[in-house]
Design an enzyme around this catalytic site. Structure first.
Site, PDB file in Angstrom:
ATOM      1  N   ASN A  10       0.877  -1.170   0.000  1.00  0.00           N
ATOM      2  CA  ASN A  10       0.000   0.000   0.000  1.00  0.00           C
ATOM      3  C   ASN A  10       0.917   1.224   0.000  1.00  0.00           C
ATOM      4  OD1 ASN A  10      -1.768   2.075   0.503  1.00  0.00           O
ATOM      5  ND2 ASN A  10      -2.344   1.399   2.560  1.00  0.00           N
ATOM      6  N   TRP A  11       0.987   1.875  -1.139  1.00  0.00           N
ATOM      7  CA  TRP A  11       1.921   3.001  -1.263  1.00  0.00           C
ATOM      8  C   TRP A  11       1.414   4.283  -0.598  1.00  0.00           C
ATOM      9  CZ3 TRP A  11       5.356   3.653  -6.224  1.00  0.00           C
ATOM     10  CH2 TRP A  11       6.273   2.593  -6.273  1.00  0.00           C
ATOM     11  N   LYS A  12       0.129   4.285  -0.225  1.00  0.00           N
ATOM     12  CA  LYS A  12      -0.452   5.488   0.417  1.00  0.00           C
ATOM     13  C   LYS A  12      -0.175   6.711  -0.466  1.00  0.00           C
ATOM     14  CE  LYS A  12      -0.064   3.117   4.789  1.00  0.00           C
ATOM     15  NZ  LYS A  12       0.105   3.158   6.224  1.00  0.00           N
ATOM     16  N   HIS A  93      -9.344   1.299   4.839  1.00  0.00           N
ATOM     17  CA  HIS A  93      -8.080   1.497   5.569  1.00  0.00           C
ATOM     18  C   HIS A  93      -8.311   2.439   6.749  1.00  0.00           C
ATOM     19  CE1 HIS A  93      -3.977   2.515   6.557  1.00  0.00           C
ATOM     20  NE2 HIS A  93      -3.631   1.431   5.902  1.00  0.00           N
ATOM     21  N   GLU A  95      -6.621   4.745   7.921  1.00  0.00           N
ATOM     22  CA  GLU A  95      -6.318   6.163   7.681  1.00  0.00           C
ATOM     23  C   GLU A  95      -7.514   6.871   7.048  1.00  0.00           C
ATOM     24  OE1 GLU A  95      -2.601   5.548   5.613  1.00  0.00           O
ATOM     25  OE2 GLU A  95      -1.723   4.862   7.499  1.00  0.00           O
ATOM     26  N   GLU A 164      -5.271  -4.847  10.551  1.00  0.00           N
ATOM     27  CA  GLU A 164      -4.211  -3.858  10.752  1.00  0.00           C
ATOM     28  C   GLU A 164      -4.468  -3.099  12.050  1.00  0.00           C
ATOM     29  OE1 GLU A 164      -2.235  -2.766   6.714  1.00  0.00           O
ATOM     30  OE2 GLU A 164      -3.842  -1.358   7.105  1.00  0.00           O
ATOM     31  N   GLY A 170       2.987   2.005  10.844  1.00  0.00           N
ATOM     32  CA  GLY A 170       4.026   3.025  10.727  1.00  0.00           C
ATOM     33  C   GLY A 170       4.744   3.338  12.032  1.00  0.00           C
ATOM     34  N   SER A 209       3.638  -2.379  10.272  1.00  0.00           N
ATOM     35  CA  SER A 209       5.082  -2.475  10.518  1.00  0.00           C
ATOM     36  C   SER A 209       5.697  -3.811  10.097  1.00  0.00           C
ATOM     37  CB  SER A 209       5.399  -2.166  11.989  1.00  0.00           C
ATOM     38  OG  SER A 209       5.048  -0.828  12.294  1.00  0.00           O
ATOM     39  N   GLY A 230       2.937  -1.255   4.214  1.00  0.00           N
ATOM     40  CA  GLY A 230       3.015   0.160   3.877  1.00  0.00           C
ATOM     41  C   GLY A 230       4.430   0.564   3.508  1.00  0.00           C
ATOM     42  N   GLY A 231       5.132   1.166   4.461  1.00  0.00           N
ATOM     43  CA  GLY A 231       6.455   1.740   4.206  1.00  0.00           C
ATOM     44  C   GLY A 231       7.425   0.801   3.497  1.00  0.00           C
TER      45      GLY A 231
HETATM   46  P1  13P Z   1       3.250   0.160   7.574  1.00  0.00           P
HETATM   47  O1  13P Z   1       3.685  -1.139   6.945  1.00  0.00           O
HETATM   48  O2  13P Z   1       4.013   1.350   7.063  1.00  0.00           O
HETATM   49  O3  13P Z   1       3.172   0.074   9.058  1.00  0.00           O
HETATM   50  O4  13P Z   1       1.738   0.419   7.062  1.00  0.00           O
HETATM   51  C1  13P Z   1       0.815  -0.595   7.172  1.00  0.00           C
HETATM   52  C2  13P Z   1      -0.379  -0.193   6.413  1.00  0.00           C
HETATM   53  O5  13P Z   1      -1.089   0.724   6.795  1.00  0.00           O
HETATM   54  C3  13P Z   1      -0.676  -0.931   5.175  1.00  0.00           C
HETATM   55  O6  13P Z   1      -1.962  -0.656   4.718  1.00  0.00           O
END
Ligand code: 13P
Length: 253
Positions: A10-12, A93, A95, A164, A170, A209, A230-231
């Site tokens: 997920n590149w956000k 998600h 967020e 999640e 993150g 994470s 994510g990251g």
């Molecule tokens: P991280 O892997 O950066 O913690 O993010 C997880 C995430 O929100 C994937 O959708």
């Protein structure tokens, strides 16, 4: 038999045209792991270019609107995602549940709209830290799942649930394996109750994470059928060790 593992990035809100080369690297490197499904959910602005650059690789959206079209400034519909070359989308998600105040009902409608257009869906659920500390994580997540599942029957290949925990996103904090196991088992039981046989085979991803150092251990947890990353999905060098760990778990199973 355990389902094939799915490792989705997920590149956000990351990625410009210069990053298509990174998507090409990830798609090319993924060919070495045919036993794992790999996907990247990326900003809407990049989907068409990415889909053209890596035909055969699963590129997806990060969100979708529930309506097919209409007066919804700034939003992207499921037909638009399909038109751009997306094969899947994330919905719900945390967020977006947080910043855009998305309700379970809206998330369910989004999943329904995406499935209706032939997109696979990754449906996210997860509790905030306060809820976990109160001992209410299981009840909260199962209620979220109940409210967010699409109304129509859905096959195991079309939907994945991503657990999640919001406090793990993150932050570098990851729940203990037994906490992940407990939550995934509860989600599995609820999916079976709601969806029968397809609930048995539906993939339940862990997200929060995940990185190349912790993925192998997380993938050994029962009912963890992959990861939403994510990251660590932004570069091939960070992402591919996670895919490799999924392949290794599949090889040993
Ligand atoms: P991280 O892997 O950066 O913690 O993010 C997880 C995430 O929100 C994937 O959708």
């Amino acid at each position: 038999m355990a389902p094939r593992k799915l490792v989705a990035g997920n590149w956000k809100m990351h990625g410009l045209s210069g990053d298509i080369a990174e998507i090409e690297r990830i798609a090319a490197a993924s060919r070495a792991y045919p036993q794992v499904d790999v996907a990247l959910c990326i900003p809407a602005t990049l989907i068409e270019r990415a889909a053209r650059a890596v035909p055969g690789f699963a590129v997806g959206g990060e969100d979708v609107h529930a309506a097919e079209k209409g007066a919804h400034t700034g939003c992207t519909s499921a037909p638009m995602l399909v038109d751009a070359g997306a094969r899947l989308t994330i919905v719900g998600h945390s967020e977006r549940r947080d910043a855009q105040r998305e309700s379970d009902f809206e998330v369910s409608a989004k999943a329904d709209a995406a499935l209706g257009c032939g997109l696979a869906v990754i449906l996210c659920v997860g509790e905030i830290l306060e809820v976990r500390e109160q001992g209410a994580a299981l009840d909260t997540v199962l209620a979220q799942l109940d409210g967010s599942l699409p109304p129509q029957p859905v096959g195991a290949a079309e939907l994945a649930v991503a657990y999640e925990p919001v406090w793990a996103i993150g932050t570098g904090k990851v729940p203990a394996c037994d906490e992940i196991a407990e939550m995934h088992a509860a989600i599995r039981a609820r999916l079976v109750e709601r969806l029968g046989d397809s609930g048995e085979r539906m993939r339940i991803l862990y997200g929060g994470s995940v990185n190349g150092s912790n993925a192998a251990e997380i993938f050994t947890v029962p009912n963890v059928d992959g990861a939403l990353v994510g990251g660590a999905s932004l570069t091939a060098s960070a992402f591919m060790p996670i895919v490799a760990a999924a392949a290794e778990t599949a090889r040993r199973a």
